[in-house]
Design an enzyme around this catalytic site. Sequence first.
Site, PDB file in Angstrom:
ATOM      1  N   ARG B  22     -24.757 -58.710  20.708  1.00  0.00           N
ATOM      2  CA  ARG B  22     -23.800 -57.750  20.124  1.00  0.00           C
ATOM      3  C   ARG B  22     -24.510 -56.483  19.646  1.00  0.00           C
ATOM      4  O   ARG B  22     -23.952 -55.387  19.682  1.00  0.00           O
ATOM      5  CB  ARG B  22     -22.998 -58.382  18.986  1.00  0.00           C
ATOM      6  CG  ARG B  22     -23.837 -58.882  17.844  1.00  0.00           C
ATOM      7  CD  ARG B  22     -22.961 -59.382  16.693  1.00  0.00           C
ATOM      8  NE  ARG B  22     -23.756 -60.070  15.695  1.00  0.00           N
ATOM      9  CZ  ARG B  22     -23.486 -60.062  14.396  1.00  0.00           C
ATOM     10  NH1 ARG B  22     -22.462 -59.387  13.948  1.00  0.00           N
ATOM     11  NH2 ARG B  22     -24.252 -60.727  13.553  1.00  0.00           N
ATOM     12  N   SER B  49     -19.059 -56.055  12.647  1.00  0.00           N
ATOM     13  CA  SER B  49     -19.554 -57.270  13.289  1.00  0.00           C
ATOM     14  C   SER B  49     -19.694 -57.132  14.798  1.00  0.00           C
ATOM     15  O   SER B  49     -20.606 -57.683  15.405  1.00  0.00           O
ATOM     16  CB  SER B  49     -18.626 -58.452  13.000  1.00  0.00           C
ATOM     17  OG  SER B  49     -18.617 -58.729  11.617  1.00  0.00           O
ATOM     18  N   GLU B  70      -4.678 -57.790  17.255  1.00  0.00           N
ATOM     19  CA  GLU B  70      -5.379 -57.890  18.532  1.00  0.00           C
ATOM     20  C   GLU B  70      -4.463 -57.667  19.728  1.00  0.00           C
ATOM     21  O   GLU B  70      -4.869 -57.075  20.739  1.00  0.00           O
ATOM     22  CB  GLU B  70      -6.062 -59.259  18.647  1.00  0.00           C
ATOM     23  CG  GLU B  70      -7.168 -59.501  17.613  1.00  0.00           C
ATOM     24  CD  GLU B  70      -6.644 -59.837  16.216  1.00  0.00           C
ATOM     25  OE1 GLU B  70      -5.429 -60.101  16.055  1.00  0.00           O
ATOM     26  OE2 GLU B  70      -7.453 -59.828  15.261  1.00  0.00           O
ATOM     27  N   PHE B  95     -10.172 -64.275  19.003  1.00  0.00           N
ATOM     28  CA  PHE B  95      -8.973 -63.465  18.799  1.00  0.00           C
ATOM     29  C   PHE B  95      -8.685 -62.592  20.029  1.00  0.00           C
ATOM     30  O   PHE B  95      -7.535 -62.361  20.377  1.00  0.00           O
ATOM     31  CB  PHE B  95      -9.133 -62.609  17.542  1.00  0.00           C
ATOM     32  CG  PHE B  95      -9.589 -63.402  16.342  1.00  0.00           C
ATOM     33  CD1 PHE B  95      -9.005 -64.630  16.046  1.00  0.00           C
ATOM     34  CD2 PHE B  95     -10.624 -62.952  15.531  1.00  0.00           C
ATOM     35  CE1 PHE B  95      -9.429 -65.378  14.955  1.00  0.00           C
ATOM     36  CE2 PHE B  95     -11.059 -63.696  14.436  1.00  0.00           C
ATOM     37  CZ  PHE B  95     -10.465 -64.910  14.151  1.00  0.00           C
ATOM     38  N   HIS B 121     -19.182 -62.969  19.064  1.00  0.00           N
ATOM     39  CA  HIS B 121     -18.966 -64.262  18.404  1.00  0.00           C
ATOM     40  C   HIS B 121     -18.443 -65.326  19.363  1.00  0.00           C
ATOM     41  O   HIS B 121     -17.553 -66.098  19.042  1.00  0.00           O
ATOM     42  CB  HIS B 121     -18.070 -64.107  17.170  1.00  0.00           C
ATOM     43  CG  HIS B 121     -18.730 -63.307  16.069  1.00  0.00           C
ATOM     44  ND1 HIS B 121     -19.165 -62.016  16.250  1.00  0.00           N
ATOM     45  CD2 HIS B 121     -19.039 -63.634  14.801  1.00  0.00           C
ATOM     46  CE1 HIS B 121     -19.711 -61.563  15.143  1.00  0.00           C
ATOM     47  NE2 HIS B 121     -19.661 -62.528  14.236  1.00  0.00           N
ATOM     48  N   ASP B 129     -18.862 -70.043   9.714  1.00  0.00           N
ATOM     49  CA  ASP B 129     -17.425 -69.738   9.664  1.00  0.00           C
ATOM     50  C   ASP B 129     -16.575 -70.889  10.214  1.00  0.00           C
ATOM     51  O   ASP B 129     -15.405 -71.026   9.855  1.00  0.00           O
ATOM     52  CB  ASP B 129     -17.107 -68.464  10.462  1.00  0.00           C
ATOM     53  CG  ASP B 129     -17.182 -67.219   9.595  1.00  0.00           C
ATOM     54  OD1 ASP B 129     -17.284 -67.351   8.358  1.00  0.00           O
ATOM     55  OD2 ASP B 129     -17.133 -66.109  10.150  1.00  0.00           O
ATOM     56  N   ARG B 179     -23.250 -63.795  18.347  1.00  0.00           N
ATOM     57  CA  ARG B 179     -23.538 -63.310  16.999  1.00  0.00           C
ATOM     58  C   ARG B 179     -25.032 -63.423  16.684  1.00  0.00           C
ATOM     59  O   ARG B 179     -25.614 -62.533  16.070  1.00  0.00           O
ATOM     60  CB  ARG B 179     -22.753 -64.129  15.982  1.00  0.00           C
ATOM     61  CG  ARG B 179     -23.140 -63.857  14.546  1.00  0.00           C
ATOM     62  CD  ARG B 179     -22.277 -64.649  13.568  1.00  0.00           C
ATOM     63  NE  ARG B 179     -22.572 -64.286  12.204  1.00  0.00           N
ATOM     64  CZ  ARG B 179     -23.382 -65.001  11.410  1.00  0.00           C
ATOM     65  NH1 ARG B 179     -23.941 -66.110  11.841  1.00  0.00           N
ATOM     66  NH2 ARG B 179     -23.619 -64.600  10.181  1.00  0.00           N
TER      67      ARG B 179
END
Lengths: 281, 325
Positions: B22, B49, B70, B95, B121, B129, B179
């Site tokens: 990322r 993020s 989204e 998402f 992610h 998470d 991530r």
Amino acid sequence: MKDSRGCRERDITFLKAQAKLVRVEILKMLAVAGSGHTGGSLSAADIVTALYFSKMRHRPDNPSWRERDRFILSKGHAAPLLYAVLAMTGYFDISMLKTLRKLGSPLQGHPCSRALPGVEISTGSLGQGLSVSNGIAIGLKMDNLSSRVYCLLGDGEIQEGQVWEAAMTAAHYRLDNLCAIVDLNGLQIDGPVSKVKAIEPVASKWSAFGWNVIEIDGHNWEEILNAFDEAETVKGKPSVVLARTIKGKGVSFFEGKVEYHGVAPTQEELERALKELEVNG
Amino acid sequence: MDKRLHSTEQKTGVKEEAIATRDAYGEALLELGKERKDVVVLDADLSGSTKTGKFAKAFPDRFFNIGIAEQDMVGTAAGLALSGKLPFASTFAVFETGRAWEQIRQAVCYSNLNVKLVATHGGISVGEDGASHQATEDVTLMRVLPNMTVIVPSDGYETRQVINAIADYYGPVYVRLGRAKVPAVMPDDYEFTIGKAYTFYMGRDANIVAMGIMVSIALEAAKILKQEGIDTGVVNMSTVKPLDTETLLNTAKACRLIVTAEEHSIIGGLGSAVSEFLSENHPTYLYRIGIKDAFGCSGTPEELLKLYGLTADDIVRTIKEALGR
Ligand SMILES: Cc1ncc(C[n+]2csc(CCOP(=O)(O)OP(=O)(O)O)c2C)c(N)n1
Ligand SMILES: [Mg+2]
């Protein structure tokens, strides 16, 4: 009348003390976990304390009690807040809080109903809780149960389209056993809600969707308790409590800071925060 | 051939340090924004993020934060594509591909629009998470869509090339990023081409066909196996769709066993894609390393890779058992 007033004052003194302890537990578990959502757990702490310690009928020793009031944490990232009140009201041992976010813990990063009794539904993906709350509320009515459903949403969260689909559904089915609460702390991840994508005028949006709207200061106990009482008396439509709050409330150096949305306190910050909470009561 | 594997090992961690894919995306997007004025970027309240925040800062007029919405983001990206822009839309993989799936199907793929969906992610290496934020089905969800190209880069160097390559390609693309930091694995002279796999080394006993972070783990496993006398190769199948069937066929013909490795469900992802092709064209003894029909959970990335059987040791054990060694 006089009597019940005195009752309420005693109630508030008790709730204030509990809310402080809830904040202490939130901060402690987050510091041990080393990650998690601080700001949004603290902003809704007074509201959720009022629900679990005063307003809601529930039995910690019997989480699936049929006649319980339901609480749905639609803003699932505030899991530390939910875990704190569940532990403090006796759903599980308070020592479990230090397992937050650890491998094998029932205290998942976002609430998991399969793992932890007391969690009504797994959340964490924003925007879904109100639809589920509608379904529960309809089911309760079908079974002639007088239980009430409370659903907590974030102000960034209501940018999700599903929230408004659900808002329409709740009004259409006249779900007066449902009370939504929007935690208007003014912040989301990328900045102030007003800058990222404005939601105002938020009150007229909800009333246009057919809801009874109650606007309060989400840290004023009198207003919090009155709001839930009022919601209970309104018939034929759902109620929404629009609670103006402060993200990070209770810890001066977290208050109103967008950076502390998803960051846990360090050990040093924890110590400073606990001291502050001690002094300010 | 041995030398080639050796040189890759040496490169790891030396020239390029470990970075998250990322982060490489954030840098590549910024560079692309400087070169091309038609690039526009959308995000859904996760620009810190996903690292699109870098682009947002440099080009605020070409960045659109759609908020926590989204489905709206994907639809808006489709509209921007219709207006002749080159939209990159980013959020977490769950998402992006889950919440907005039907918008991707209808508005992006059915109309074959030039929308780049770059999600971060992916996988369980998201860590603490937990399951709600760990995409383990995204490759499946995107692979099934007609017109969609699916790419899962293995390291930062490859990610930068992927971003440039998809900017020059017309059509819907899904890129899955991670991530956590990943070691650099691709050699300096590597050039990414959509639909072309990279063979580090062709093994005579077994070959591991991997994507994403599993490439570096596969290289580790191959090294251990080689020491134990099991000749094992590694293929980086970074384009999961369209699959590089030529490389796959040659690889399958060269060895006795194919093992696929993905930080993803074994249902519908890389393992499925490889199995589907080989079953019809060159039936091959095959095992799938991946998440076995389960949700993720909270834990550190390392703990989770172990729990879900995604370590080099797991690959080694699978290959040894399959070969009866
Ligand atoms: C569907 C979905 N999109 C994105 C996210 C990532 N995310 C987690 S919290 C958050 C911001 C939430 O802001 P708000 O609703 O205002 O919560 P609060 O301020 O009360 O913490 C985002 C975007 C998510 N959890 N779910
Ligand atoms: Mg907020």
